[in-house]
Design a protein around this motif. Structure first.
Motif, PDB file in Angstrom:
ATOM      1  N   MET A 141      -9.963   6.818 -11.752  1.00 59.18           N
ATOM      2  CA  MET A 141      -8.676   6.132 -11.577  1.00 59.18           C
ATOM      3  C   MET A 141      -7.738   6.542 -12.703  1.00 59.18           C
ATOM      4  SD  MET A 141      -7.945   2.063 -11.178  1.00 59.18           S
ATOM      5  CE  MET A 141      -6.329   1.465 -10.706  1.00 59.18           C
ATOM      6  N   LEU A 196      -1.668  -2.929  -6.498  1.00 58.05           N
ATOM      7  CA  LEU A 196      -2.885  -2.704  -7.276  1.00 58.05           C
ATOM      8  C   LEU A 196      -3.579  -3.991  -7.712  1.00 58.05           C
ATOM      9  CD1 LEU A 196      -1.563   0.284  -9.423  1.00 58.05           C
ATOM     10  CD2 LEU A 196      -3.008   0.376  -7.375  1.00 58.05           C
ATOM     11  N   TYR A 245       0.842  -1.185   0.000  1.00 58.24           N
ATOM     12  CA  TYR A 245       0.000   0.000   0.000  1.00 58.24           C
ATOM     13  C   TYR A 245       0.888   1.249   0.000  1.00 58.24           C
ATOM     14  CZ  TYR A 245      -3.308   3.548   1.433  1.00 58.24           C
ATOM     15  OH  TYR A 245      -4.063   4.674   1.472  1.00 58.24           O
ATOM     16  N   LEU A 252      -2.242   4.131 -13.640  1.00 60.09           N
ATOM     17  CA  LEU A 252      -2.358   3.119 -12.592  1.00 60.09           C
ATOM     18  C   LEU A 252      -3.043   1.853 -13.095  1.00 60.09           C
ATOM     19  CD1 LEU A 252      -3.076   5.286  -9.438  1.00 60.09           C
ATOM     20  CD2 LEU A 252      -0.916   4.317 -10.230  1.00 60.09           C
ATOM     21  N   GLU A 281      -9.191   5.013  -2.174  1.00 58.19           N
ATOM     22  CA  GLU A 281      -7.878   5.011  -2.832  1.00 58.19           C
ATOM     23  C   GLU A 281      -7.245   6.389  -2.669  1.00 58.19           C
ATOM     24  OE1 GLU A 281      -6.762   2.217  -4.077  1.00 58.19           O
ATOM     25  OE2 GLU A 281      -8.592   1.069  -4.429  1.00 58.19           O
ATOM     26  N   LYS A 320      -8.771  -5.937  -9.356  1.00 55.35           N
ATOM     27  CA  LYS A 320      -8.497  -4.767  -8.520  1.00 55.35           C
ATOM     28  C   LYS A 320      -9.848  -4.175  -8.156  1.00 55.35           C
ATOM     29  CE  LYS A 320      -6.879  -0.913  -6.750  1.00 55.35           C
ATOM     30  NZ  LYS A 320      -6.839  -0.938  -5.299  1.00 55.35           N
ATOM     31  N   GLU A 331      -0.171   0.158 -14.655  1.00 54.91           N
ATOM     32  CA  GLU A 331       0.667  -0.402 -13.583  1.00 54.91           C
ATOM     33  C   GLU A 331       0.037  -1.677 -13.018  1.00 54.91           C
ATOM     34  OE1 GLU A 331       3.497  -1.091 -10.557  1.00 54.91           O
ATOM     35  OE2 GLU A 331       3.646   0.104 -12.388  1.00 54.91           O
ATOM     36  N   ALA A 332      -1.270  -1.705 -12.861  1.00 55.76           N
ATOM     37  CA  ALA A 332      -1.942  -2.912 -12.370  1.00 55.76           C
ATOM     38  C   ALA A 332      -1.726  -4.079 -13.341  1.00 55.76           C
ATOM     39  CB  ALA A 332      -3.429  -2.642 -12.156  1.00 55.76           C
ATOM     40  N   VAL A 352     -11.835  -1.246  -6.903  1.00 57.26           N
ATOM     41  CA  VAL A 352     -11.580   0.193  -6.864  1.00 57.26           C
ATOM     42  C   VAL A 352     -12.484   0.826  -5.814  1.00 57.26           C
ATOM     43  CG1 VAL A 352     -11.481   2.311  -8.218  1.00 57.26           C
ATOM     44  CG2 VAL A 352     -10.956   0.115  -9.312  1.00 57.26           C
TER      45      VAL A 352
END
Length: 150
Positions: free
Chosen positions: A56, A20, A16, A60, A43, A37, A63-64, A39
């Motif tokens: 979002m 993700l 954290y 990201l 967040e 993920k 990245e997930a 959401v």
């Protein structure tokens, strides 16, 4: 193969607020993964992106996808573990990224990533993210594996 959050944290170093991936629904080592993920409005990025209409960030979502790729790429390779502090697994390229609709609090992001090429130094993937069966993002990803010096 399925993974809960503990299994995920055993395999990748992210924590954290940068972890993700919440759950792995399906994984074929070295081939593909389906990960989730969830959401949440809590967040940390939502306070600034955007306070009046939380969305979002696309980066990201990408990245997930890369984190999901790291989970399945080396599952059967005893020599490479992305959670190892001596190994770095970097996202080094993103091609053809497209974002089809915003991802907002309450959405469950489903990440489908397929390996196109995996080697000891460079890996290539095709990733798609969906919410309720609708495509929200897709991209080709390239990641590099580096051994860190002490």
């Amino acid at each position: 193969m399925e993974l809960d959050i503990k299994g995920i944290m055993d395999r990748i170093p992210h924590r954290y607020p940068m972890l993700l991936i919440d759950r792995v629904l399906e994984m074929v080592p070295g081939k593909s993964i389906v990960a989730i993920k969830n959401v949440s409005f809590n967040e940390p990025f939502f306070s600034g992106h955007f306070p009046h209409h939380p969305v979002m960030p696309g980066v990201l979502i990408i990245e997930a996808m890369a984190q999901a790729a790291a989970l399945f790429s080396f599952e059967n390779d005893c020599g490479v573990n992305p959670a190892d502090k001596k190994i770095a697994y970097y996202l080094v390229g993103v091609d053809g990224a497209r974002f089809r609709r915003p991802v907002v609090p309450g959405d469950q992001l489903r990440l489908d990533v397929v390996a196109e090429r995996i080697s000891r130094t460079i890996c290539k993937y095709a990733g798609k993210a969906t919410v309720d069966g609708q495509l929200v993002a897709e991209a080709k990803l390239m990641c590099a594996i580096r051994v860190l010096e002490d």
